[in-house]
Design a protein around this motif. Structure first.
Motif, PDB file in Angstrom:
ATOM      1  N   SER A   1     -37.567 -59.116 -54.281  1.00 43.17           N
ATOM      2  CA  SER A   1     -38.780 -59.347 -53.484  1.00 43.17           C
ATOM      3  C   SER A   1     -39.526 -58.043 -53.201  1.00 43.17           C
ATOM      4  O   SER A   1     -40.676 -58.068 -52.752  1.00 43.17           O
ATOM      5  N   GLN A   2     -38.856 -56.906 -53.472  1.00 44.41           N
ATOM      6  CA  GLN A   2     -39.545 -55.616 -53.293  1.00 44.41           C
ATOM      7  C   GLN A   2     -40.672 -55.489 -54.305  1.00 44.41           C
ATOM      8  O   GLN A   2     -40.592 -56.013 -55.413  1.00 44.41           O
ATOM      9  N   LYS A   3     -41.716 -54.767 -53.941  1.00 41.77           N
ATOM     10  CA  LYS A   3     -42.869 -54.585 -54.845  1.00 41.77           C
ATOM     11  C   LYS A   3     -42.482 -53.752 -56.061  1.00 41.77           C
ATOM     12  O   LYS A   3     -41.895 -52.692 -55.911  1.00 41.77           O
ATOM     13  N   PRO A   4     -42.785 -54.201 -57.287  1.00 41.88           N
ATOM     14  CA  PRO A   4     -42.459 -53.380 -58.465  1.00 41.88           C
ATOM     15  C   PRO A   4     -43.407 -52.194 -58.605  1.00 41.88           C
ATOM     16  O   PRO A   4     -44.523 -52.218 -58.094  1.00 41.88           O
ATOM     17  N   LEU A   5     -42.927 -51.175 -59.298  1.00 45.13           N
ATOM     18  CA  LEU A   5     -43.758 -49.999 -59.606  1.00 45.13           C
ATOM     19  C   LEU A   5     -44.784 -50.411 -60.667  1.00 45.13           C
ATOM     20  O   LEU A   5     -44.413 -50.893 -61.726  1.00 45.13           O
ATOM     21  N   LEU A   6     -46.052 -50.173 -60.397  1.00 44.16           N
ATOM     22  CA  LEU A   6     -47.094 -50.636 -61.328  1.00 44.16           C
ATOM     23  C   LEU A   6     -47.578 -49.536 -62.267  1.00 44.16           C
ATOM     24  O   LEU A   6     -48.521 -49.744 -63.031  1.00 44.16           O
ATOM     25  N   HIS A   7     -46.960 -48.365 -62.213  1.00 46.89           N
ATOM     26  CA  HIS A   7     -47.268 -47.325 -63.201  1.00 46.89           C
ATOM     27  C   HIS A   7     -45.971 -46.628 -63.564  1.00 46.89           C
ATOM     28  O   HIS A   7     -44.990 -46.696 -62.817  1.00 46.89           O
ATOM     29  N   PHE A   8     -45.979 -45.947 -64.718  1.00 45.33           N
ATOM     30  CA  PHE A   8     -44.752 -45.279 -65.171  1.00 45.33           C
ATOM     31  C   PHE A   8     -44.510 -44.007 -64.377  1.00 45.33           C
ATOM     32  O   PHE A   8     -45.458 -43.378 -63.899  1.00 45.33           O
ATOM     33  N   PRO A   9     -43.248 -43.628 -64.209  1.00 43.10           N
ATOM     34  CA  PRO A   9     -42.935 -42.417 -63.441  1.00 43.10           C
ATOM     35  C   PRO A   9     -43.586 -41.176 -64.055  1.00 43.10           C
ATOM     36  O   PRO A   9     -43.811 -41.115 -65.261  1.00 43.10           O
ATOM     37  N   ASP A  10     -43.891 -40.223 -63.218  1.00 42.68           N
ATOM     38  CA  ASP A  10     -44.500 -38.968 -63.663  1.00 42.68           C
ATOM     39  C   ASP A  10     -43.383 -38.055 -64.190  1.00 42.68           C
ATOM     40  O   ASP A  10     -42.959 -37.112 -63.533  1.00 42.68           O
ATOM     41  N   ARG A  11     -42.893 -38.392 -65.367  1.00 45.51           N
ATOM     42  CA  ARG A  11     -41.789 -37.668 -65.998  1.00 45.51           C
ATOM     43  C   ARG A  11     -42.152 -37.404 -67.454  1.00 45.51           C
ATOM     44  O   ARG A  11     -42.911 -38.192 -68.047  1.00 45.51           O
ATOM     45  N   PRO A  12     -41.581 -36.360 -68.062  1.00 49.57           N
ATOM     46  CA  PRO A  12     -41.942 -36.036 -69.460  1.00 49.57           C
ATOM     47  C   PRO A  12     -41.743 -37.205 -70.425  1.00 49.57           C
ATOM     48  O   PRO A  12     -42.554 -37.402 -71.337  1.00 49.57           O
ATOM     49  N   GLN A  13     -40.670 -37.997 -70.210  1.00 48.33           N
ATOM     50  CA  GLN A  13     -40.387 -39.082 -71.169  1.00 48.33           C
ATOM     51  C   GLN A  13     -41.362 -40.249 -71.047  1.00 48.33           C
ATOM     52  O   GLN A  13     -41.277 -41.201 -71.827  1.00 48.33           O
ATOM     53  N   PHE A  14     -42.274 -40.202 -70.050  1.00 46.88           N
ATOM     54  CA  PHE A  14     -43.295 -41.254 -69.906  1.00 46.88           C
ATOM     55  C   PHE A  14     -44.704 -40.673 -69.993  1.00 46.88           C
ATOM     56  O   PHE A  14     -45.669 -41.318 -69.585  1.00 46.88           O
ATOM     57  N   SER A  15     -44.824 -39.415 -70.493  1.00 46.91           N
ATOM     58  CA  SER A  15     -46.110 -38.721 -70.435  1.00 46.91           C
ATOM     59  C   SER A  15     -46.597 -38.311 -71.817  1.00 46.91           C
ATOM     60  O   SER A  15     -45.809 -38.142 -72.747  1.00 46.91           O
TER      61      SER A  15
END
Ligand code: V55
Ligand code: FE
Length: 501
Positions: free
Chosen positions: A7-21
């Motif tokens: 029920s917690q809100k999901p993250l709507l963007h990817f983490p600010d990490r090299p593997q997602f950038s």
């Protein structure tokens, strides 16, 4: 660590990490593009499909530093015929993928740690590591589960595939080997009875999908066994000194931890008719075995095994117990040859020969010579002196994966290396070899590889003729970016048509 409630809100963007950038930003594209742009010329005798797979998370993970290896498998297919190329891409409909799509959020937790999931899965795999063609089906593979069967034309997922119930192991390697003479698919699974188990299951499957042999083995440590090697009479299991501890996993920790005290074990087993007690565990000093190029037996019956070997932990995102990991740019893996006498009572391997000293990985060969004496090896190579414009591309590189700026061909007889440099703003992915139609000579054909262009931020296929390795015959442009993937294979149209008896 505990999983978030659904029920917690999901993250709507990817983490600010090299593997997602940068170039590693998840792509998440499904669809097709006809008539890709071609510069140069695709030889008319090339007729087949290049399949490859990349980890490509559908949703932002709730694990902030989720590694590249945990993304959903997204399969690309490049159909090449009559000098033209088209592209198709589709995610594998794994249980994880479909349940997350239904829930509209990430549900799976850490890489290979079910204790961190938000829901209970029957099978957690992402099917993101390799895609092979076998007995009329594509198999999407990851080493933590059985394959997913995929339609080679539409890329639709048929479902989890246990060879009609014959698969005895919970796991299936991402690197099965094919005997070019018999058509056998030679496989294994490790952690074969579940997370943290030392059980290794070796199995051999006939070209019609019938299991011919199963041998249950016990490894000296619960280590990652990512790739392996096969000869006419032997199989070799290289154990990476990344160890699993189920208690650490239960506390929410990592599946893997680098162990600097553990030797590099090589398990040697007869390929046919083996008993569990026939396995011999040879040892070499602590080091990291990467992908195998090939293996065969020499005239004295020694096993010749060629593979990538690094002194440091290549999987730097899984450090040792003290949290130590090498600086990624300091990791250097070399094509290395082991000569193993399988009858020797001495299990210590003291010497290995470096066949090629540059930093390299993703070794491929003319697969018609798999398990046999061979001469030609093709791979990704990193040599900063080739002229890559690192300052220009650094902001777009992203991270969490190793970089290679060229394709190489090693002639193992002359020990000469030829290099193809794709450009100053480019990095290469794994190559595949395509035999020239009508030629049976080893290495006579083409090399095809996906290339990341960090200036255009889109992907390209570079096609080389092995008779003129240092320049491209054709460059095929995609109008989109495909992030770094792992493995793929060329499937010739001749091999997908049922053979006339
Ligand atoms: C590898 C890749 C994986 C994995 C285990 O390249 C090993 C090695 C993409 O996933 O789960
Ligand atoms: Fe691999």
């Amino acid at each position: 660590m505990s999983a978030p409630s659904t029920s917690q809100k999901p993250l709507l963007h990817f983490p600010d990490r090299p593997q997602f950038s940068g170039f590693m930003k998840p792509c998440r594209v499904e669809g097709e593009i006809q008539n890709l742009e071609v510069y140069g010329e695709i030889p008319a005798d090339i007729d087949g499909t290049f399949y490859r797979v990349m980890p490509d998370p559908q949703f932002s993970p709730f694990i902030e530093d989720d590694p590249w290896f945990n993304g959903d498998g997204n399969i690309s297919a490049f159909r090449i015929k009559d000098g033209q190329a088209s592209f198709k891409q589709r995610y594998v409909r794994t249980e994880k993928f479909t349940r997350e799509r239904d829930a509209q959020r990430a549900l799976l937790g850490k890489y290979r740690n079910k204790y961190t999931d938000a829901v209970e899965f029957k099978v957690r795999t992402t099917a993101n590591t390799n895609v092979v063609y076998f007995n009329g089906k594509l198999l999407a593979l990851k080493e933590d589960a059985p394959p997913y069967a995929i339609d080679p034309q539409t890329l639709e997922t048929h479902g989890l595939y246990t060879f009609d119930g014959q698969l005895p192991s919970l796991t299936f390697t991402a690197h099965p080997k094919f005997d070019p003479r018999t058509g056998d698919m030679i496989c294994f699974g490790y952690e074969a009875k579940g997370d943290g188990t030392p059980d290794v299951c070796y199995y051999r499957i006939g070209p019609d999908g019938k299991f011919l042999e199963v041998v249950w083995l016990c490894a000296p440590v619960v280590a990652m066994i990512h790739d392996f090697a096969v000869t006419d009479n032997w199989v070799v299991f290289p154990l990476i000194p990344q160890l699993c501890d189920i208690e650490r996993m239960k506390k929410g920790g990592e599946h893997w931890q680098w162990s600097p005290e553990t030797p590099f074990y090589l398990g040697v087993l007869p390929r046919k008719g083996a008993k569990p007690t026939d396995i011999k565990w040879f040892r070499y000093r602590n080091s990291f075995p990467g992908h195998t190029a090939n293996a065969y037996e020499d005239k004295s019956g020694n096993i010749i095994l060629d593979l990538g070997l690094s002194e440091k932990n290549v999987f730097f995102w899984w450090p040792d117990a003290q949290g130590n990991a090498p600086e990624p740019s300091s990791i250097h893996s070399q094509l290395t040859r082991f000569t193993i006498d399988p009858s020797s009572p001495n299990l210590e391997l003291a010497n290995a020969e470096i066949l090629q000293s540059n930093n390299s990985e993703f070794y491929r060969i003319d697969d018609r010579f798999s398990t046999q004496v061979y001469r030609h090896c093709y791979f990704d190579l990193m040599d900063p002196a080739l002229g890559t414009d690192f300052p220009a591309i650094a902001p777009q590189l992203g991270g969490g994966y190793p970089l290679y700026n060229s394709l190489a061909h090693l002639d193992i007889v002359t020990r000469q290396t030829e290099i193809y440099f794709p450009g100053r703003t480019h990095m290469v992915q794994e190559p595949v070899f395509i035999p020239r139609r009508g030629s049976t000579e080893e290495g006579d054909g083409y090399i095809l590889a996906l290339v990341n262009n960090y200036a255009s931020m889109s992907s390209e296929l570079h096609l080389l003729d092995t008779r003129d390795f240092t320049k491209a015959q054709a460059v095929i442009l995609l109008p989109i970016r495909l992030r770094q993937g792992l493995h793929g294979n060329w499937v010739d149209s001749e091999d997908t048509q049922p053979r006339a008896e």
